[in-house]
Design a protein around this motif. Structure first.
Motif, PDB file in Angstrom:
ATOM      1  N   PRO A   1       0.813  -1.236   0.000  1.00 23.49           N
ATOM      2  CA  PRO A   1       0.000   0.000   0.000  1.00 23.49           C
ATOM      3  C   PRO A   1       0.839   1.276   0.000  1.00 23.49           C
ATOM      4  N   SER A   2       2.058   1.220   0.520  1.00 26.70           N
ATOM      5  CA  SER A   2       2.881   2.437   0.560  1.00 26.70           C
ATOM      6  C   SER A   2       3.295   2.891  -0.834  1.00 26.70           C
ATOM      7  N   GLN A   3       3.259   2.010  -1.838  1.00 23.78           N
ATOM      8  CA  GLN A   3       3.573   2.418  -3.198  1.00 23.78           C
ATOM      9  C   GLN A   3       2.461   3.277  -3.789  1.00 23.78           C
ATOM     10  N   LEU A   4       1.248   3.124  -3.257  1.00 23.08           N
ATOM     11  CA  LEU A   4       0.121   3.952  -3.703  1.00 23.08           C
ATOM     12  C   LEU A   4      -0.075   5.168  -2.809  1.00 23.08           C
ATOM     13  N   ASN A   5       0.360   5.071  -1.563  1.00 21.60           N
ATOM     14  CA  ASN A   5       0.235   6.173  -0.608  1.00 21.60           C
ATOM     15  C   ASN A   5       1.545   6.266   0.171  1.00 21.60           C
ATOM     16  N   PRO A   6       2.458   7.151  -0.244  1.00 21.82           N
ATOM     17  CA  PRO A   6       3.775   7.233   0.410  1.00 21.82           C
ATOM     18  C   PRO A   6       3.716   7.710   1.856  1.00 21.82           C
ATOM     19  N   ASN A   7       2.565   8.214   2.287  1.00 22.80           N
ATOM     20  CA  ASN A   7       2.441   8.673   3.675  1.00 22.80           C
ATOM     21  C   ASN A   7       2.225   7.531   4.667  1.00 22.80           C
ATOM     22  N   ILE A   8       2.042   6.325   4.163  1.00 17.52           N
ATOM     23  CA  ILE A   8       1.844   5.177   5.047  1.00 17.52           C
ATOM     24  C   ILE A   8       3.173   4.817   5.701  1.00 17.52           C
ATOM     25  N   PRO A   9       3.234   4.702   7.023  1.00 21.50           N
ATOM     26  CA  PRO A   9       4.494   4.317   7.681  1.00 21.50           C
ATOM     27  C   PRO A   9       4.959   2.942   7.213  1.00 21.50           C
ATOM     28  N   SER A  10       6.247   2.743   7.244  1.00 24.07           N
ATOM     29  CA  SER A  10       6.823   1.490   6.736  1.00 24.07           C
ATOM     30  C   SER A  10       6.358   0.285   7.537  1.00 24.07           C
ATOM     31  N   TYR A  11       6.220   0.434   8.863  1.00 22.49           N
ATOM     32  CA  TYR A  11       5.804  -0.702   9.679  1.00 22.49           C
ATOM     33  C   TYR A  11       4.337  -1.068   9.399  1.00 22.49           C
TER      34      TYR A  11
END
Length: 474
Positions: free
Chosen positions: A253-263
């Motif tokens: 999901p972080s590839q679509l929303n970079p604001n998502i924390p890595s963990y």
């Protein structure tokens, strides 16, 4: 499709269960039934009624009787019994984040489940109309659903169909899990799209031979979290399985929303592993991984009113960019207010402690009084207990004593005031006393210490009165 055929839907005003319920209108439909908004007449409250109605069934518009597809009578009876068992199972549950079932009954050759009516929107509607949620908002809703999933898993119950359209969001920010899928099993030529939603069903849901367990709900839970944070449904499990064998990496999901924390990204990818054994095995493990420990419920923005579509949530602002925080603004305001109050306090203190010194012009309109010095010639009047003696210092003569009731003071009267005016009250007082005046320091009659004190006091009093009279005459 039957969903578009008016004659298969119960018309408004239809009475069920002996007149206890009246249909208001259709809410939605799926592969296993039609959902209506209704009124419970005796209690005068709005309820939700789900009618068991498989794909391919028909209805007699006159009698409202439901008929299974030709050749599927046995399967129809089996799924109807499972539907009833699902209603009874839900009625035994009591959880604030699970839909409440009030009644179940048979009528029109089918079954009906009566549930609480929930005012709000599905998570699917909230995200579709308002966009991807910030992590705090998504976490709040999903933490509530996680609590509900853990509750049913402890009772050995699986939901089988966790997805955004099966989560209701109320005006009070309460997330409620609805539409349990215990009757949804792949069998007898039913299409996959009628049984599960692509993107949210785990790979084992596509086969009767694979075991289903808690990890199946965890896959669907992670996929729903994926949608809430990105606004997009994840890739279907079968396509992901093919990519995995082709060594094509999954998009987290972080590839679509970079604001998502890595963990958070790692926890969701972990929950959506193709192999069940590689996922978290309990919902509590998932929540600990996605929060760093413990199951929390952050408070998101309040959902919109029913009259307006959900607003687009503002994405998180990167650190150091954007407007100052509310705490900084409040701090500056308090400092400014404190400085103003301190300045006002200092001004009040200075005003109260400052002495009032009139300017010289303040006295210009007052008459000027010249100092009066004792002239060389003066007359002294000495009062004793028995006589009053008048001594003229100009010729050193002593007038005969005059009897007096009691002598107390020695008074010296000035003979003249160096002023140009004539005929004043002071001059008249001098004439009454008589002639020139002389000093009496050497010719005073001796007096006792007590009499001297009395004479001095009386002298001062008489001199003060004369001075005040002279001042008044001017």
């Amino acid at each position: 499709m039957y969903n578009d055929q008016f004659d298969i839907v119960l018309p408004s005003g239809t009475h069920l269960n002996g007149g206890n319920y009246s249909i208001v209108g259709k809410i939605g439909s799926g592969g296993f039934g039609i959902t209506y908004r209704a009124v419970q007449n005796y209690l005068n409250r709005t309820v939700c009624i789900k009618e068991f109605f498989l794909t391919g069934c028909t209805r007699n518009p006159m009698t409202r009787q439901v008929y299974p597809p030709i050749g599927k009578e046995t399967e129809f009876g089996h799924y109807r019994d499972t539907f009833i068992n699902e209603a009874r199972m839900l009625a035994s549950l009591s959880h604030p984040n699970i839909v409440e079932v009030n009644n179940v009954f048979l009528e029109n050759n089918t079954a009906y489940m009566v549930m609480e009516f929930i005012e709000g929107w599905t998570l699917q509607e909230v995200v579709t109309q308002g966009g991807a949620l910030p992590f705090a908002g998504a976490m709040n809703y999903m933490a509530q659903i996680a609590d509900a999933v853990e509750y049913i898993h402890e009772r050995q119950i699986l939901h089988h169909d966790i997805k955004p359209s099966n989560i209701m969001i109320t005006q009070q920010d309460r997330a409620i899990l609805i539409d349990f899928g215990s009757a949804r099993e792949l069998d007898h030529g039913m299409t996959l799209h009628s049984l599960f939603s692509p993107g949210y069903a785990p790979p084992e849901r596509y086969s009767k031979d694979l075991k289903h367990d808690k990890y199946s709900d965890i896959y669907s839970f992670g996929a729903t979290f994926f949608f809430a944070l990105t606004g997009q449904a994840p890739m279907d499990a079968l396509a992901r399985s093919a990519n995995k064998h082709s060594r094509i990496p999954d998009r987290g999901p972080s590839q679509l929303n970079p604001n998502i924390p890595s963990y958070v990204n790692r926890a969701i990818v972990h929950a959506m592993e193709i192999e069940p054994s590689e996922r978290q095995q309990t919902i509590r493990e998932f929540m600990k991984e996605i929060t760093g420990g413990g199951m929390t419920s952050p408070t998101p923005p309040t959902p919109p009113s029913p009259l307006t579509p959900p607003p687009s949530p503002n994405p998180p602002t990167p650190a150091g960019i954007g407007k100052p925080s509310m705490g900084t603004v409040e701090l500056v305001g308090w400092i400014t207010l404190s400085v103003c109050l301190l300045a006002l306090l200092i001004a009040i203190i200075v005003t109260l402690t400052k002495k009032d010194h009139p300017s010289p012009d303040y006295y210009k309109d007052y008459p000027q009084i010249e100092s009066v010095s004792e002239p060389p010639n003066s007359v002294s009047i000495i009062e004793t207990d028995s006589v009053v003696q008048v001594i003229d210092s100009s010729n050193n003569t002593q007038q005969p004593p005059t009897p007096a009731p009691k002598a107390k003071h020695k008074i010296n009267y000035p003979t003249s005031r160096n002023t140009p005016s004539a005929g004043t009250g002071a001059e008249q007082s001098q004439s009454a006393i008589g002639g020139a005046y002389g000093s009496t320091k050497q010719n005073d009659i001796p007096m006792s210490q007590g009499n001297k004190s009395k004479a001095v006091n009386k002298k001062k009093t008489i001199e003060q009165r004369e001075y005040e009279k002279l001042k008044a005459d001017q």
